[in-house]
Motif scaffolding. Structure first.
Motif, mmCIF file in Angstrom:
data_model
loop_
_atom_site.group_PDB
_atom_site.id
_atom_site.type_symbol
_atom_site.label_atom_id
_atom_site.label_comp_id
_atom_site.label_asym_id
_atom_site.label_seq_id
_atom_site.Cartn_x
_atom_site.Cartn_y
_atom_site.Cartn_z
ATOM 1 N N ASN A 1 24.008 11.324 -17.681
ATOM 2 C CA ASN A 1 24.693 10.490 -18.665
ATOM 3 C C ASN A 1 23.756 10.006 -19.769
ATOM 4 O O ASN A 1 23.834 8.866 -20.224
ATOM 5 N N GLY A 2 22.829 10.874 -20.171
ATOM 6 C CA GLY A 2 21.938 10.548 -21.276
ATOM 7 C C GLY A 2 20.752 9.685 -20.918
ATOM 8 O O GLY A 2 20.007 9.259 -21.804
ATOM 9 N N LEU B 1 18.324 14.703 -27.193
ATOM 10 C CA LEU B 1 18.512 15.924 -27.976
ATOM 11 C C LEU B 1 19.307 16.958 -27.181
ATOM 12 O O LEU B 1 20.212 17.616 -27.711
ATOM 13 N N ALA B 2 18.972 17.090 -25.902
ATOM 14 C CA ALA B 2 19.701 18.032 -25.050
ATOM 15 C C ALA B 2 21.133 17.560 -24.822
ATOM 16 O O ALA B 2 22.072 18.367 -24.791
ATOM 17 N N GLU B 3 21.301 16.260 -24.666
ATOM 18 C CA GLU B 3 22.641 15.699 -24.472
ATOM 19 C C GLU B 3 23.528 15.987 -25.690
ATOM 20 O O GLU B 3 24.711 16.322 -25.561
ATOM 21 N N LYS B 4 22.939 15.872 -26.868
ATOM 22 C CA LYS B 4 23.682 16.153 -28.100
ATOM 23 C C LYS B 4 24.094 17.622 -28.161
ATOM 24 O O LYS B 4 25.232 17.949 -28.529
ATOM 25 N N SER B 5 23.175 18.511 -27.794
ATOM 26 C CA SER B 5 23.497 19.940 -27.790
ATOM 27 C C SER B 5 24.579 20.255 -26.762
ATOM 28 O O SER B 5 25.466 21.079 -27.009
ATOM 29 N N PHE B 6 24.501 19.589 -25.614
ATOM 30 C CA PHE B 6 25.511 19.822 -24.582
ATOM 31 C C PHE B 6 26.891 19.380 -25.067
ATOM 32 O O PHE B 6 27.886 20.084 -24.880
ATOM 33 N N ILE C 1 30.596 13.134 -24.083
ATOM 34 C CA ILE C 1 30.535 13.998 -22.910
ATOM 35 C C ILE C 1 29.234 13.699 -22.177
ATOM 36 O O ILE C 1 28.152 13.783 -22.745
ATOM 37 N N LEU C 2 29.332 13.328 -20.914
ATOM 38 C CA LEU C 2 28.164 12.974 -20.131
ATOM 39 C C LEU C 2 27.832 14.107 -19.176
ATOM 40 O O LEU C 2 28.716 14.801 -18.685
ATOM 41 N N ALA C 3 26.543 14.278 -18.902
ATOM 42 C CA ALA C 3 26.147 15.452 -18.141
ATOM 43 C C ALA C 3 24.927 15.179 -17.275
ATOM 44 O O ALA C 3 24.155 14.252 -17.520
ATOM 45 N N LEU C 4 24.758 16.024 -16.262
ATOM 46 C CA LEU C 4 23.562 16.041 -15.431
ATOM 47 C C LEU C 4 22.737 17.243 -15.885
ATOM 48 O O LEU C 4 23.164 18.389 -15.722
ATOM 49 N N ASP D 1 24.844 20.430 -14.932
ATOM 50 C CA ASP D 1 25.708 20.918 -16.004
ATOM 51 C C ASP D 1 24.976 21.869 -16.940
ATOM 52 O O ASP D 1 25.607 22.698 -17.604
ATOM 53 N N ALA D 2 23.641 21.745 -17.033
ATOM 54 C CA ALA D 2 22.880 22.603 -17.946
ATOM 55 C C ALA D 2 21.398 22.502 -17.626
ATOM 56 O O ALA D 2 20.944 21.567 -16.954
ATOM 57 N N ILE D 3 20.646 23.477 -18.139
ATOM 58 C CA ILE D 3 19.183 23.482 -18.072
ATOM 59 C C ILE D 3 18.673 23.441 -19.507
ATOM 60 O O ILE D 3 19.081 24.252 -20.342
#
Length: 247
Positions: A43-44, A217-222, A22-25, A81-83
């Motif tokens: 995207n990490g 680390l944040a990407e993994k949590s997301f 899952i990729l995110a901004l 997508d998240a903070i």
């Protein structure tokens, strides 16, 4: 602006091995120490990081960094997508600034909140310099007198010693240094180096803390949807009060 540093950051690996990832901004905020920074990742990969390298008043710069990064990369708040926020330990005042900013943005923009351990973030930042080596990573954040906030991580960033406030003694890390090369770094490491002296298996490389080190680390949590309750989230202070300007 005096004390402001624009720090582009590029990942060595810009491709995800797992095509189903899952990729995110994500917006990353770190105000846990004397250096405050905000990073924007997609995207990490960290697109850019802005740092406050001189001023201690992070509250005056974090909002500017957030606005500037979104504008410079032609992104809107709606696209986030998240903070993510550096959750401590560290400066009591700094952590409160970061948490308040992140929570405020989450409320305003209706985004999930990700908390990342400051010490694990630091370990991740140092990990690349020892890629493939079986070492212990020991981030240290300066507290008062001979005290530091610290933890011990293995090469996979798993905690061997949980985050804690520690009063340093010459034998504090003997079990780790006996076992393998142990890497001490962060703004609390210099006083430990003076106390320890020259010892086998003890290394003290330079380290510059950055919100960009939160990205994987944040990407993994997301990806695992590991989010905080915005209303009840508080930083991990570890102790009642610490201010980096007071000794």
């Amino acid at each position: 602006m005096n004390g402001i540093k624009y720090a582009p950051y590029c990942s060595r690996n810009t491709k995800h091995k797992n095509k189903t990832a899952i990729l995110a901004l994500i917006l990353h905020i770190d105000t846990a120490t004397a250096i405050g920074s905000v990073s924007l990742s997609e995207n990490g990969v960290a697109l850019e990081t802005m740092e406050n390298i001189e001023q201690r008043d992070h509250a005056a710069t974090v909002g500017i960094f957030v606005k500037t990064l979104l504008e410079r990369h032609h992104r809107s708040a709606e696209e986030l997508d998240a903070i993510a926020v550096s959750a401590g330990p560290g400066s009591y005042t700094g952590l409160r600034v970061g948490a308040a900013t992140a929570k405020g943005l989450c409320y305003t923009w209706n985004k999930p909140l990700i908390a990342v351990s400051t010490l694990q973030m630091m370990a991740n930042g140092m990990k690349a310099a020892y890629e493939g080596a079986d070492v212990f990573l020991v981030p240290m954040i300066d507290a008062r007198r001979m005290e530091v906030f610290t933890a011990v991580y293995n090469k996979d960033l798993e905690p061997v010693l949980e985050p804690q406030a520690m009063i340093l003694e010459t034998q504090s890390f003997d079990p780790y240094m006996i076992a393998k090369n142990t890497i001490f770094f962060g703004d609390g490491a210099p006083k430990w180096q003076v106390l320890l002296g020259v010892r086998p298996n003890a290394s003290f490389p330079a380290y510059h803390i950055s919100a960009a080190h939160m990205v994987p680390l944040a990407e993994k949590s997301f990806a695992s949807k590991h989010f905080e309750d915005v209303a009840y989230f508080t930083p991990n202070y570890l102790k009642a009060f610490y201010h980096p300007g007071k000794k």
